[in-house]
Write a protein that holds these residues in place. Sequence first.
Motif, PDB file in Angstrom:
ATOM      1  N   PRO A  66       0.804  -1.232   0.000  1.00 51.63           N
ATOM      2  CA  PRO A  66       0.000   0.000   0.000  1.00 51.63           C
ATOM      3  C   PRO A  66       0.837   1.282   0.000  1.00 51.63           C
ATOM      4  CG  PRO A  66      -0.678  -1.518   1.752  1.00 51.63           C
ATOM      5  CD  PRO A  66       0.646  -1.976   1.264  1.00 51.63           C
ATOM      6  N   GLY A  67       2.155   1.178   0.138  1.00 51.34           N
ATOM      7  CA  GLY A  67       2.992   2.377   0.227  1.00 51.34           C
ATOM      8  C   GLY A  67       2.822   3.050   1.569  1.00 51.34           C
ATOM      9  N   THR A  68       2.395   4.299   1.558  1.00 46.91           N
ATOM     10  CA  THR A  68       2.102   5.032   2.789  1.00 46.91           C
ATOM     11  C   THR A  68       0.633   5.450   2.775  1.00 46.91           C
ATOM     12  OG1 THR A  68       2.482   7.268   1.915  1.00 46.91           O
ATOM     13  CG2 THR A  68       4.426   6.039   2.640  1.00 46.91           C
ATOM     14  N   ASN A  69       0.140   5.909   3.932  1.00 47.84           N
ATOM     15  CA  ASN A  69      -1.171   6.557   3.921  1.00 47.84           C
ATOM     16  C   ASN A  69      -0.962   8.038   3.604  1.00 47.84           C
ATOM     17  OD1 ASN A  69      -0.373   7.853   6.291  1.00 47.84           O
ATOM     18  ND2 ASN A  69      -1.652   6.584   7.627  1.00 47.84           N
ATOM     19  N   LEU A  70      -2.000   8.826   3.663  1.00 45.37           N
ATOM     20  CA  LEU A  70      -1.907  10.237   3.265  1.00 45.37           C
ATOM     21  C   LEU A  70      -1.187  11.102   4.296  1.00 45.37           C
ATOM     22  CD1 LEU A  70      -5.435  10.707   1.636  1.00 45.37           C
ATOM     23  CD2 LEU A  70      -3.205  10.487   0.490  1.00 45.37           C
ATOM     24  N   GLN A  71      -0.804  10.501   5.424  1.00 44.57           N
ATOM     25  CA  GLN A  71       0.007  11.207   6.417  1.00 44.57           C
ATOM     26  C   GLN A  71       1.450  10.702   6.395  1.00 44.57           C
ATOM     27  OE1 GLN A  71      -3.249   9.919   7.406  1.00 44.57           O
ATOM     28  NE2 GLN A  71      -3.861  11.952   6.698  1.00 44.57           N
ATOM     29  N   GLY A  72       1.764   9.819   5.468  1.00 39.56           N
ATOM     30  CA  GLY A  72       3.110   9.285   5.349  1.00 39.56           C
ATOM     31  C   GLY A  72       3.390   8.079   6.222  1.00 39.56           C
ATOM     32  N   GLU A  73       2.383   7.610   6.956  1.00 39.47           N
ATOM     33  CA  GLU A  73       2.572   6.470   7.850  1.00 39.47           C
ATOM     34  C   GLU A  73       2.597   5.161   7.055  1.00 39.47           C
ATOM     35  OE1 GLU A  73       0.212   8.570  11.614  1.00 39.47           O
ATOM     36  OE2 GLU A  73      -0.656   6.847  10.553  1.00 39.47           O
ATOM     37  N   ILE A  74       3.424   4.237   7.522  1.00 40.89           N
ATOM     38  CA  ILE A  74       3.625   2.957   6.841  1.00 40.89           C
ATOM     39  C   ILE A  74       3.103   1.831   7.720  1.00 40.89           C
ATOM     40  CG2 ILE A  74       5.396   1.351   5.995  1.00 40.89           C
ATOM     41  CD1 ILE A  74       7.117   3.838   5.364  1.00 40.89           C
ATOM     42  N   GLU A  75       2.384   0.920   7.105  1.00 45.50           N
ATOM     43  CA  GLU A  75       1.832  -0.238   7.818  1.00 45.50           C
ATOM     44  C   GLU A  75       2.964  -1.119   8.354  1.00 45.50           C
ATOM     45  OE1 GLU A  75      -1.469  -3.597   6.687  1.00 45.50           O
ATOM     46  OE2 GLU A  75       0.162  -3.271   5.267  1.00 45.50           O
ATOM     47  N   THR A  76       2.865  -1.493   9.628  1.00 50.83           N
ATOM     48  CA  THR A  76       3.897  -2.340  10.243  1.00 50.83           C
ATOM     49  C   THR A  76       3.224  -3.387  11.127  1.00 50.83           C
ATOM     50  OG1 THR A  76       4.124  -0.756  12.068  1.00 50.83           O
ATOM     51  CG2 THR A  76       5.683  -0.547  10.244  1.00 50.83           C
ATOM     52  N   ILE A  77       2.937  -4.566  10.586  1.00 50.38           N
ATOM     53  CA  ILE A  77       2.233  -5.570  11.387  1.00 50.38           C
ATOM     54  C   ILE A  77       3.171  -6.322  12.338  1.00 50.38           C
ATOM     55  CG2 ILE A  77       0.545  -5.880   9.539  1.00 50.38           C
ATOM     56  CD1 ILE A  77       1.747  -8.674   9.132  1.00 50.38           C
ATOM     57  N   PHE A  78       4.488  -6.175  12.140  1.00 50.28           N
ATOM     58  CA  PHE A  78       5.450  -6.838  13.021  1.00 50.28           C
ATOM     59  C   PHE A  78       6.051  -5.865  14.033  1.00 50.28           C
ATOM     60  CE2 PHE A  78       5.660  -9.287   9.009  1.00 50.28           C
ATOM     61  CZ  PHE A  78       5.229 -10.518   9.491  1.00 50.28           C
ATOM     62  N   SER A  79       5.347  -4.755  14.273  1.00 48.39           N
ATOM     63  CA  SER A  79       5.899  -3.731  15.155  1.00 48.39           C
ATOM     64  C   SER A  79       4.805  -2.822  15.675  1.00 48.39           C
ATOM     65  CB  SER A  79       6.935  -2.898  14.392  1.00 48.39           C
ATOM     66  OG  SER A  79       7.326  -1.760  15.125  1.00 48.39           O
ATOM     67  N   ASN A  80       5.068  -2.236  16.832  1.00 47.78           N
ATOM     68  CA  ASN A  80       4.197  -1.183  17.362  1.00 47.78           C
ATOM     69  C   ASN A  80       4.769   0.195  17.074  1.00 47.78           C
ATOM     70  OD1 ASN A  80       2.283  -2.973  18.507  1.00 47.78           O
ATOM     71  ND2 ASN A  80       3.641  -3.298  20.286  1.00 47.78           N
ATOM     72  N   GLU A  81       5.945   0.219  16.473  1.00 47.30           N
ATOM     73  CA  GLU A  81       6.597   1.488  16.158  1.00 47.30           C
ATOM     74  C   GLU A  81       5.836   2.219  15.052  1.00 47.30           C
ATOM     75  OE1 GLU A  81      10.810   3.255  14.313  1.00 47.30           O
ATOM     76  OE2 GLU A  81      10.511   1.092  14.517  1.00 47.30           O
ATOM     77  N   LYS A  82       5.679   3.522  15.227  1.00 46.73           N
ATOM     78  CA  LYS A  82       5.080   4.345  14.189  1.00 46.73           C
ATOM     79  C   LYS A  82       6.167   4.720  13.189  1.00 46.73           C
ATOM     80  CE  LYS A  82       2.281   8.518  13.526  1.00 46.73           C
ATOM     81  NZ  LYS A  82       1.616   9.661  14.205  1.00 46.73           N
ATOM     82  N   VAL A  83       6.013   4.266  11.960  1.00 45.71           N
ATOM     83  CA  VAL A  83       7.003   4.509  10.915  1.00 45.71           C
ATOM     84  C   VAL A  83       6.424   5.501   9.919  1.00 45.71           C
ATOM     85  CG1 VAL A  83       8.422   3.481   9.100  1.00 45.71           C
ATOM     86  CG2 VAL A  83       7.961   2.200  11.203  1.00 45.71           C
ATOM     87  N   VAL A  84       7.119   6.625   9.731  1.00 49.10           N
ATOM     88  CA  VAL A  84       6.644   7.676   8.838  1.00 49.10           C
ATOM     89  C   VAL A  84       7.754   8.012   7.843  1.00 49.10           C
ATOM     90  CG1 VAL A  84       5.769  10.034   8.661  1.00 49.10           C
ATOM     91  CG2 VAL A  84       5.176   8.627  10.651  1.00 49.10           C
ATOM     92  N   LEU A  85       7.384   8.068   6.566  1.00 51.97           N
ATOM     93  CA  LEU A  85       8.336   8.459   5.524  1.00 51.97           C
ATOM     94  C   LEU A  85       8.060   9.898   5.131  1.00 51.97           C
ATOM     95  CD1 LEU A  85      10.595   7.351   3.655  1.00 51.97           C
ATOM     96  CD2 LEU A  85       8.814   6.929   1.950  1.00 51.97           C
ATOM     97  N   THR A  86       9.109  10.709   5.111  1.00 54.72           N
ATOM     98  CA  THR A  86       8.948  12.134   4.820  1.00 54.72           C
ATOM     99  C   THR A  86       9.871  12.556   3.673  1.00 54.72           C
ATOM    100  OG1 THR A  86      10.701  12.818   6.351  1.00 54.72           O
ATOM    101  CG2 THR A  86       8.468  12.571   7.269  1.00 54.72           C
ATOM    102  N   GLU A  87       9.603  13.737   3.153  1.00 54.91           N
ATOM    103  CA  GLU A  87      10.462  14.305   2.110  1.00 54.91           C
ATOM    104  C   GLU A  87      11.866  14.529   2.652  1.00 54.91           C
ATOM    105  OE1 GLU A  87      10.972  18.507  -0.308  1.00 54.91           O
ATOM    106  OE2 GLU A  87       8.979  17.958   0.448  1.00 54.91           O
ATOM    107  N   GLU A  88      11.959  14.931   3.909  1.00 50.81           N
ATOM    108  CA  GLU A  88      13.276  15.185   4.505  1.00 50.81           C
ATOM    109  C   GLU A  88      14.119  13.906   4.535  1.00 50.81           C
ATOM    110  OE1 GLU A  88      16.386  15.249   7.369  1.00 50.81           O
ATOM    111  OE2 GLU A  88      14.492  14.181   7.762  1.00 50.81           O
ATOM    112  N   ILE A  89      13.480  12.783   4.830  1.00 48.14           N
ATOM    113  CA  ILE A  89      14.202  11.502   4.838  1.00 48.14           C
ATOM    114  C   ILE A  89      14.677  11.156   3.432  1.00 48.14           C
ATOM    115  CG2 ILE A  89      13.917   8.998   5.101  1.00 48.14           C
ATOM    116  CD1 ILE A  89      12.107   9.616   7.516  1.00 48.14           C
ATOM    117  N   LEU A  90      13.804  11.302   2.454  1.00 45.01           N
ATOM    118  CA  LEU A  90      14.185  10.969   1.085  1.00 45.01           C
ATOM    119  C   LEU A  90      15.294  11.878   0.568  1.00 45.01           C
ATOM    120  CD1 LEU A  90      10.768  10.183  -0.671  1.00 45.01           C
ATOM    121  CD2 LEU A  90      12.425   8.596   0.314  1.00 45.01           C
TER     122      LEU A  90
END
Length: 299
Positions: A66-90
């Motif tokens: 699914p990529g990311t949601n519209l807030q940049g959050e990434i699905e992580t079923i093996f974790s409780n960590e909130k993972v967000v991809l941003t322009e700054e990271i890229l």
Amino acid sequence: MLTGMHIAVLGGDARQLEIIRKLTELDAKISLVGFEQLDHAFTGATKEKMSEIDFSMMDAIILPVPGTNLQGEIETIFSNEKVVLTEEILSRTPDHCTIYSGITNDYLSGIVDASKRDLIQLFERDDVAIYNSIPTVEGTIMMAIQHTDFTIHGSNIVILGLGRVGMSVARTFHHLGGRVKVGARKTEHLARASEMGLDSFQLGQLEKHVGQCDICINTIPAPIITPRVIAKMPSHILVIDLASKPGGTDFRFAEKRGIKALLAPGLPGIVAPKTAGQILANVLCKLMDDRNKGKGSST
């Protein structure tokens, strides 16, 4: 081989495990984010947090289907960590870093464009879509059996769309003895349905063709099964919507009418995650190998 490549795999479901396995077999170095609850260890793969990764060393970033949601959050079923991809990271990645995702949305496309990186949507590829249609069909059959009290054989089945998934669904339900009609817009799809020995109709005539329908399967990611169409459906009908979210069905009105309508995107990852993951892994590794060779790396 992918020797010398450093790849970040960010989140995902069981399909990602096959991708990770394949990447390690090809000697890539892998940083895993969102996998700390995964018991299995892969040689050459390290579990990390987003804050711990040196993105300046990354040759590729692999996102879940699914990529990311519209807030940049990434699905992580093996974790409780909130993972967000941003322009700054890229923007911290090397210019040649490529982002791989199943699909995209406005947010993901926006940050990739802004950072001037390449995005490859795997589900836009014919090979991935065609291979994926196999577990999709099996999952659709499973749902049809689970949610009806009649056989597929002899049932009146309307299938909307005759693209890469629709064609496989139509062919299989026809071979199972269903009386299949295909609704499509493109004249070449209507011609193909005729060549397959199936009845067909223009989508604009959908209301006229659902009155005696037992199962309606939609593959078109657009508002197709509208309240006007649902109003013409018999109460016992089962609607299976295979289109990507939010689907092509007015689920609120279907529920109001007491019609069972199921949104079922991503069936391959649900019914056959191992096979679905192997499909993605094989295509991904071939693409990465080609790009690696293209930038002059020895493999």
